[in-house]
Design a protein around this motif. Structure first.
Motif, mmCIF file in Angstrom:
data_model
loop_
_atom_site.group_PDB
_atom_site.id
_atom_site.type_symbol
_atom_site.label_atom_id
_atom_site.label_comp_id
_atom_site.label_asym_id
_atom_site.label_seq_id
_atom_site.Cartn_x
_atom_site.Cartn_y
_atom_site.Cartn_z
ATOM 1 N N UNK A 139 0.842 -1.191 0.000
ATOM 2 C CA UNK A 139 0.000 0.000 0.000
ATOM 3 C C UNK A 139 0.878 1.243 0.000
ATOM 4 N N UNK A 140 0.332 2.381 -0.414
ATOM 5 C CA UNK A 140 1.160 3.597 -0.453
ATOM 6 C C UNK A 140 1.578 4.066 0.928
ATOM 7 N N UNK A 141 2.762 4.634 0.994
ATOM 8 C CA UNK A 141 3.192 5.276 2.231
ATOM 9 C C UNK A 141 2.397 6.565 2.412
ATOM 10 N N UNK A 142 2.065 6.899 3.638
ATOM 11 C CA UNK A 142 1.307 8.147 3.853
ATOM 12 C C UNK A 142 2.137 9.365 3.471
ATOM 13 N N UNK A 248 9.573 -5.654 -7.596
ATOM 14 C CA UNK A 248 9.774 -5.078 -6.270
ATOM 15 C C UNK A 248 9.242 -3.657 -6.271
ATOM 16 N N UNK A 249 8.671 -3.258 -5.165
ATOM 17 C CA UNK A 249 8.163 -1.897 -4.992
ATOM 18 C C UNK A 249 9.236 -1.086 -4.276
ATOM 19 N N UNK A 250 9.766 -0.097 -4.980
ATOM 20 C CA UNK A 250 10.833 0.740 -4.428
ATOM 21 C C UNK A 250 10.491 2.200 -4.708
ATOM 22 N N UNK A 251 10.503 3.028 -3.667
ATOM 23 C CA UNK A 251 10.268 4.463 -3.813
ATOM 24 C C UNK A 251 11.463 5.217 -3.252
ATOM 25 N N UNK A 252 12.328 5.746 -4.102
ATOM 26 C CA UNK A 252 13.487 6.496 -3.619
ATOM 27 C C UNK A 252 13.047 7.744 -2.856
ATOM 28 N N UNK A 253 13.882 8.249 -1.962
ATOM 29 C CA UNK A 253 13.491 9.405 -1.139
ATOM 30 C C UNK A 253 13.266 10.691 -1.922
ATOM 31 N N UNK A 254 13.763 10.764 -3.170
ATOM 32 C CA UNK A 254 13.558 11.980 -3.955
ATOM 33 C C UNK A 254 12.527 11.782 -5.068
ATOM 34 N N UNK A 255 11.735 10.692 -4.987
ATOM 35 C CA UNK A 255 10.804 10.380 -6.058
ATOM 36 C C UNK A 255 9.533 11.208 -5.959
ATOM 37 N N UNK A 256 8.977 11.569 -7.108
ATOM 38 C CA UNK A 256 7.694 12.269 -7.147
ATOM 39 C C UNK A 256 6.528 11.294 -7.109
ATOM 40 N N UNK A 284 0.997 10.852 -3.595
ATOM 41 C CA UNK A 284 2.270 11.115 -4.283
ATOM 42 C C UNK A 284 3.473 10.623 -3.484
ATOM 43 N N UNK A 285 4.614 10.609 -4.163
ATOM 44 C CA UNK A 285 5.869 10.270 -3.522
ATOM 45 C C UNK A 285 6.392 11.411 -2.683
ATOM 46 N N UNK A 286 7.566 11.225 -2.071
ATOM 47 C CA UNK A 286 8.110 12.235 -1.150
ATOM 48 C C UNK A 286 8.267 13.613 -1.776
ATOM 49 N N UNK A 320 6.036 18.416 -17.490
ATOM 50 C CA UNK A 320 7.436 18.388 -17.086
ATOM 51 C C UNK A 320 8.033 17.017 -17.291
ATOM 52 N N UNK A 321 9.298 16.894 -16.992
ATOM 53 C CA UNK A 321 9.985 15.621 -17.151
ATOM 54 C C UNK A 321 9.988 14.818 -15.871
ATOM 55 N N UNK A 322 10.723 13.743 -15.912
ATOM 56 C CA UNK A 322 10.860 12.853 -14.763
ATOM 57 C C UNK A 322 11.554 13.584 -13.616
ATOM 58 N N UNK A 323 11.082 13.330 -12.403
ATOM 59 C CA UNK A 323 11.690 13.978 -11.241
ATOM 60 C C UNK A 323 11.986 12.928 -10.183
ATOM 61 N N UNK A 324 13.253 12.757 -9.861
ATOM 62 C CA UNK A 324 13.651 11.804 -8.825
ATOM 63 C C UNK A 324 13.744 10.401 -9.384
ATOM 64 N N UNK A 325 14.274 9.489 -8.580
ATOM 65 C CA UNK A 325 14.374 8.095 -8.987
ATOM 66 C C UNK A 325 15.601 7.440 -8.386
ATOM 67 N N UNK A 326 15.710 6.117 -8.624
ATOM 68 C CA UNK A 326 16.806 5.347 -8.054
ATOM 69 C C UNK A 326 18.122 5.655 -8.755
#
Length: 465
Positions: A139-142, A248-256, A284-286, A320-326
């Motif tokens: 599930x999504x992180x809050x 795998x579900x991975x959300x980097x700390x700078x991901x949108x 949304x992401x962080x 816009x373009x991609x923002x954040x990622x691994x």
């Protein structure tokens, strides 16, 4: 083709299969002079896979329907029987003598077995009823601090769309409220503004294709009708167990955008015309914005691409373009050890490893000792012959999915060492292997969890000379 005015053929009637078996016999005897031939295949209501040597078209000429007339007629007879029986597809194996004596074995579907892909071999074995792969349970992180982007402007959005779509029929507040009640979520203000201008029902356009195209250009996508909005949650993104378990579900700390399979906060409202879905993101992401616009690729099963910070930006073409990622130097949750990727199990091992896939290998078999005790390892797949000691698998106590070759499974079964933590499993084969031993092996694995077996039905008959 089948005469649909005649009594429906039964899928368990040898006569139903005669045309298919004759084609297979005639095709096989051209290549071998043995007293009998063994063949295997699969026929489904959506397609089929038969080991036929098909006639090649003349140079400069594409294949035509008449080139496959006999094959299509034979297959249609079986597919008609499948439809009448309410069966989606069926695998089979047959031994056919030169004189025509034939033994046909039908491999019935089991609710605990996914069909193979283009082969009669079993697909993934579902050992625990209703169990979902780990990524589909995430599930999504809050994101309590998430706010709409500064560019989000429902009033500007509505004015712009009214200028572009004069005369469009918009949704009433009651219709919007009904959509929210059906979805179980409050729509973003921008999405409400959009549907106040047009509810995007086909009947509202009076089958005017140009009006529909104008609406697509005005919004920037093929807009769903208000009644067709849906939640792009994990179950809506179907994937076979054998593939899903390797994600795998991975959300980097700078991901949108969160790297989820799906989310209860992803409201799908359109399509890009190529099968990719557009959604308003309420989880949304962080580094994302509440209500940002994301695209779910039909070629991927996890994550989504950020298209615009707001629906206003999308409509005004301020994407816009991609923002954040691994980052490439970060340890990966999914690791591949093979002749083209990592060259050792040690190189794959780290505390965050979730999936280890061992593929084609040209060196000494590998030990699993480096990954023993890793806290998150849940999936192991190993190409036949790549493991030094399959019994090391018993030390991987958190496995949910295991894919091995037949010999490796035999070692585990004989030692009573099949991991009890498994939710699903698969038998990895390469080459043209007889499905019957694989079915027997699959049934042994299923029996450990008291799951429904793959049932064989034996039919005998004579095809004639």
């Amino acid at each position: 083709m089948i005469d649909r005015t005649s009594p429906s053929p039964s899928v368990h009637d040898f006569a139903t299969w005669k045309p298919v078996l004759r084609l297979l016999r005639d095709s096989g005897t051209k290549e071998q002079a043995a007293p009998s031939i063994r063949v295997a295949g699969r026929i489904g209501r959506q397609g089929w896979s038969l080991p036929l040597r098909r006639r090649q078209p003349l140079p400069g000429r594409a294949s035509q329907a008449e080139d496959m007339r006999d094959e299509m007629a034979a297959v249609e007879r079986v597919r008609h029987a499948l439809a009448d029986a309410g069966v989606d597809d069926i695998s089979f194996t047959a031994e056919i003598s030169q004189a025509g004596k034939s033994t046909l074995r039908l491999l019935g579907a089991s609710p605990a077995v996914e069909p193979g892909i283009g082969t009669p071999h079993p697909g993934a074995l579902l050992l625990v009823e209703g169990a979902m792969p780990h990524p589909w349970r995430c599930l999504p992180d809050p994101a309590p601090g998430a706010v709409p982007a500064p560019s989000a402007d429902p009033a500007l959005l509505e004015r712009t769309l009214r200028e572009r779509l004069p005369g469009a029929i918009g949704a009433t507040e009651a219709e919007i409220a009904a959509a929210e009640a059906r979805l179980g979520v409050t729509l973003a203000e921008e999405l409400k503004a959009l549907y106040r201008v047009t509810r995007s029902r086909w009947e509202d356009w009076g089958e005017d294709y140009e009006a529909a195209e104008r609406a697509c250009r005005a919004v920037g996508c093929e807009l769903f009708a208000l009644d067709d909005l849906y939640i792009a949650d994990a179950p809506s993104r179907h994937c076979r167990w054998e593939f899903a378990a390797k994600e795998a579900v991975v959300t980097p700390p700078d991901a949108a955008v969160q790297g989820l399979v799906g989310s209860p906060g992803w409201i799908a409202f359109g399509d890009n015309g190529g099968g990719d879905r557009l959604a308003v993101d309420l989880t949304p992401g962080p580094h994302g914005h509440l209500g940002q616009i994301i695209m779910l690729s039909h070629e991927e099963t996890t994550g989504a691409e950020l298209l615009a910070d707001s629906l206003t930006d999308l409509v005004l073409d301020r994407t816009g373009g991609h923002r954040g990622g691994r980052r490439d130097d970060e340890p990966q949750a999914v690791a591949h050890v093979n002749i083209r990727s990592l060259r050792s199990v040690e190189a794959a091992a780290h505390p965050g490893l979730e999936v280890l896939s061992i593929g084609v290998w040209d060196d000494e078999p590998l030990s699993l000792a480096p990954v023993t005790g890793l806290p998150r390892l849940r999936t192991l797949t190993a190409y036949p012959g790549t493991l030094a000691d399959p019994l090391e698998i018993a030390k991987l106590t958190g496995l949910e999915f295991l894919e091995l070759g037949p010999q490796e499974w035999r070692v585990l079964l004989d030692a009573g060492a099949v991991p009890p933590s498994l939710l699903a499993a698969a038998i990895k084969v390469h080459g043209d292997q007889d499905p019957l031993p694989l079915v027997a092996l699959a049934n042994e694995i299923l029996a450990l969890w008291d799951r429904p077996q793959i049932i064989q039905t034996v039919l005998e008959g004579d095809l004639g000379e």
